[in-house]
Design a protein around this motif. Structure first.
Motif, PDB file in Angstrom:
ATOM      1  N   MET A 520       2.827  54.689  23.193  1.00 53.56           N
ATOM      2  CA  MET A 520       2.573  53.697  22.070  1.00 53.56           C
ATOM      3  C   MET A 520       2.523  54.752  20.992  1.00 53.56           C
ATOM      4  O   MET A 520       1.608  55.390  21.099  1.00 53.56           O
ATOM      5  CB  MET A 520       1.172  52.955  22.331  1.00 53.56           C
ATOM      6  CG  MET A 520       0.711  52.102  21.067  1.00 53.56           C
ATOM      7  SD  MET A 520      -0.755  51.074  21.593  1.00 53.56           S
ATOM      8  CE  MET A 520      -1.676  52.333  21.404  1.00 53.56           C
ATOM      9  N   CYS A 552       4.773  49.616  20.597  1.00 57.17           N
ATOM     10  CA  CYS A 552       4.616  50.256  21.956  1.00 57.17           C
ATOM     11  C   CYS A 552       5.600  49.822  23.191  1.00 57.17           C
ATOM     12  O   CYS A 552       6.025  48.357  23.139  1.00 57.17           O
ATOM     13  CB  CYS A 552       3.114  49.277  22.639  1.00 57.17           C
ATOM     14  SG  CYS A 552       2.595  49.636  24.137  1.00 57.17           S
ATOM     15  N   ARG A 558       0.962  47.391  26.267  1.00 52.08           N
ATOM     16  CA  ARG A 558       0.774  46.349  25.282  1.00 52.08           C
ATOM     17  C   ARG A 558       0.040  45.200  25.585  1.00 52.08           C
ATOM     18  O   ARG A 558      -0.647  44.735  24.777  1.00 52.08           O
ATOM     19  CB  ARG A 558       2.233  45.741  24.913  1.00 52.08           C
ATOM     20  CG  ARG A 558       2.715  44.842  24.115  1.00 52.08           C
ATOM     21  CD  ARG A 558       4.043  44.298  24.065  1.00 52.08           C
ATOM     22  NE  ARG A 558       4.186  43.346  22.912  1.00 52.08           N
ATOM     23  CZ  ARG A 558       3.931  41.997  23.337  1.00 52.08           C
ATOM     24  NH1 ARG A 558       3.846  41.705  24.598  1.00 52.08           N
ATOM     25  NH2 ARG A 558       4.019  41.104  22.331  1.00 52.08           N
TER      26      ARG A 558
END
Length: 640
Positions: A520, A552, A558
């Motif tokens: 990320m 991400c 996520r």
């Protein structure tokens, strides 16, 4: 009924009480409650070892019951020879130390300072019935004389205005004055004929007068004392409790839909109106869910003049649509500060829960209802007095559609809006406030500054070199509407939240992560921790928006980020960036009234249309001409 006095003066007449007790016979007469209803507060202020003077004892069983639980130094006095003789004979064998004497309470003949407590149940009320209260005043002087330093005058009273005013003004100098309101302690099935609550006045004698008045009011026998600054404030608080109890007395039998009793609750510290409660019952013929007995509806600030809340017909319609047997409609007053919905609910709960309809099951959950889940917004910007129409108020409010309106209201009819004009964003005194964490080249904050003329943008950037690059190479310029704070964005948000008093219409995170191993790259993980997201939530205005640039590549990560965001914000939308991994999350603090799941809130749609108009209007003066169709972009939003 023939035993009751025909005139107020008879209450203080020795002849009247002599006739009263002769007709009454041996049956005890309990003014304002018996031992069971009063023992909690009496034991709090009168100790077993105290020498107690019972003033105007009558044939009440109270002294006998106190004696039976260990109070053996009770001296009872009454003006009636009949009652003294009867009570003495009744207690000679069973209670040999319980004494009764026929004495005038205004001149007892006892030595000064010879008692630690004086107990009065209804006698002050009877003696103060004279117009000038002279007889009651003499009795209070005598009570003060026979009490020792530290002694207490404990008076059970209905606290009628002339009675309580006389007593409090008499004791305010040199004594501590505390009043307990025992309303709400009587059960619904009580056959008490008194609609007014019973109060217990407790006055404690000081050796030396304190430099300030000690005036306190307690709710119930164990309620925490609330300090009042003056005698008028204390009397006003007592009057409010009486008005509240009169409403309770009326509501215990229920009301019809056409009867909408209301009550104004005042702020303890200022005495100014704080809440107005209106009781709206449904029609008997209405078909309601079996569990929908009672609910509280909080009217947003600035909306109390709306037809739905400010008229009898509107409130009837509101109650009908809410589908509750009884709805309490609560309006907040101007010039009062309210923290948030939770604080308002906590403040109201002890009071409104006494207004439940008759027959409601115990432990029934009572919901608080509102519009959009927030307290609304209002700011009084001007006040004045007209010789023709009296006091008036000019105030800005946020309407049902989310727009700002300026209103003129004459205070002699505050439920009617005299004039109203919608405020344009570009000219309003209340600009849009934006907090952006992460500067980069400065394109985003510069765009907001240039194309939203009412916006004030605050940028937080950690790296001074980034600010220099933006200013040198990307044309980024600061002014009174656009400023940059150099520092840690995380710490800046925590500081703003802890200080209080800060709020933003929009908060945006556009900051990258330096750790390339996480999967990320935007933002750093600390920016999407639940604790920080909650701080962001609290910093937003009620209709505020949180925007997050999320990059991400790790699907599990996520999903975890989205779950945390969803746990804090009521609705979350996502829009991907064509050809990029980026997606922009739009997180609404409030979904708005009538918002349906999986649809874009009307406020967000309207904001997009307004911004598109602004962009088109500024194409002649702006440094660039953006080819953006914002309303079309909304169609690409996806509900998370």
């Amino acid at each position: 009924m023939s035993l009751l006095p025909r005139t107020a003066e008879e209450f203080s007449s020795a002849d009247y009480w002599e006739r009263f007790f002769r007709k009454r016979g041996e049956k005890a007469f309990e003014w304002y409650g018996d031992y069971n209803s009063l023992c909690g507060v009496l034991h709090k202020y009168i100790k077993h070892r105290d020498k107690v003077l019972v003033v105007g004892c009558g044939n009440s069983e109270l002294s006998e019951q106190l004696y039976d639980v260990g109070y053996h130094q009770l001296t009872n006095i009454d003006i009636s020879e009949t009652v003294v003789s009867h009570m003495s004979q009744r207690n000679t064998e069973r209670r040999p130390d319980l004494t009764f004497q026929q004495l005038d309470a205004t001149q007892t003949g006892f030595e000064s300072g010879s008692f630690q407590a004086a107990l009065d149940k209804g006698t002050l009320d009877a003696m103060a019935s004279e117009e000038d209260g002279a007889l009651a005043g003499k009795m209070l002087v005598e009570v003060g004389r026979v009490l020792a330093v530290g002694g207490r005058y404990v008076c059970v009273t209905l606290a009628q205005e002339h009675v309580i005013k006389l007593a409090v003004e008499h004791f305010v100098q040199g004594w501590a004055v505390r009043i307990h309101c025992l309303s709400g302690q009587q059960k619904e099935e009580s056959d008490s004929s008194f609609a007014l609550p019973v109060f217990v006045l407790v006055c404690t004698k000081f050796r030396q007068a304190p430099p300030f008045a000690v005036l306190e009011l307690c709710q119930g026998e164990d309620g925490a004392p609330t300090r009042l600054a003056s005698v008028p404030e204390l009397l006003s608080a007592v009057k409010e409790r009486q008005a509240y109890n009169l409403m309770l007395h009326k509501l215990r039998g229920g009301t019809d839909a056409s009867s909408t009793p209301s009550l104004t609750l005042c702020h303890v510290a200022t005495g100014r109106p704080r809440y107005t409660l209106t009781v709206q019952d449904s029609l008997p013929s209405a078909k309601l869910p079996r569990s929908n007995h009672f609910a509280i509806f909080i009217v947003p600030q600035g909306r109390e003049s709306d037809w739905l809340y400010g008229s009898a017909e509107g409130r009837t319609q509101l109650a009908s649509s809410a589908k509750f047997r009884r709805l309490i409609i609560v309006a907040m007053h101007r010039d009062q500060e309210y923290e948030d919905m939770q604080a308002v609910q906590s403040e109201l709960s002890p009071m409104v829960m006494e207004l439940v309809p008759p027959g409601m099951p115990a432990n029934q959950q009572v919901p608080f209802l509102s519009v959009g889940g927030d307290l609304g917004w209002r700011e009084v910007i001007g006040r004045g007095v007209s010789a023709l129409t009296g006091e008036y108020s000019v105030e800005d409010v946020r309407g049902e559609d989310g727009h700002l309106y300026r209103r003129l209201i004459f205070m002699n009819n505050s439920q009617l809006v005299q004039s109203e004009s919608r405020l344009r964003s570009a000219t309003t005194d209340h600009p849009v406030s934006v907090l952006l964490v992460g500067l980069g080249g400065g394109g985003l904050p510069q765009f907001v500054h240039d194309f939203v003329p009412c916006a004030r943008v605050e940028v937080v950037e950690l790296d001074p070199a980034v600010l220099e690059v933006a200013q040198t190479w990307f044309g980024f310029q600061t002014d009174e509407r656009l400023n940059v704070t150099l520092g840690d964005g995380l710490e800046h948000i925590k500081t703003l939240e802890s200080e209080g008093g800060h709020s933003f219409d929009v908060i945006m995170f556009d900051v990258d992560s330096k750790d390339t191993t996480l999967g990320m790259s935007c933002p750093p993980p600390a920016f999407v921790e639940t604790s920080l997201l909650k701080k962001v939530y609290s910093l937003l205005t009620p209709r505020g928006l949180f925007m997050l640039n999320l990059v991400c590549r790790d699907s599990a990560l996520r999903k975890s980020v989205l779950e945390r965001v969803q746990a804090v914000f009521s609705c979350v939308f996502s829009r991907g960036i064509e050809g990029e991994v980026n997606e922009v999350l739009l997180c609404c603090r409030s979904s708005g009234e009538g918002h349906k799941p999986h649809t874009i809130p009307q406020t967000l749609q309207q904001t997009a249309r307004d911004l598109q108009k602004t962009l088109r209007a500024n194409t002649q003066t702006a440094p660039c001409v953006p080819q953006i169709d914002i309303t079309a972009m909304l169609n690409d939003l996806k509900v998370i």
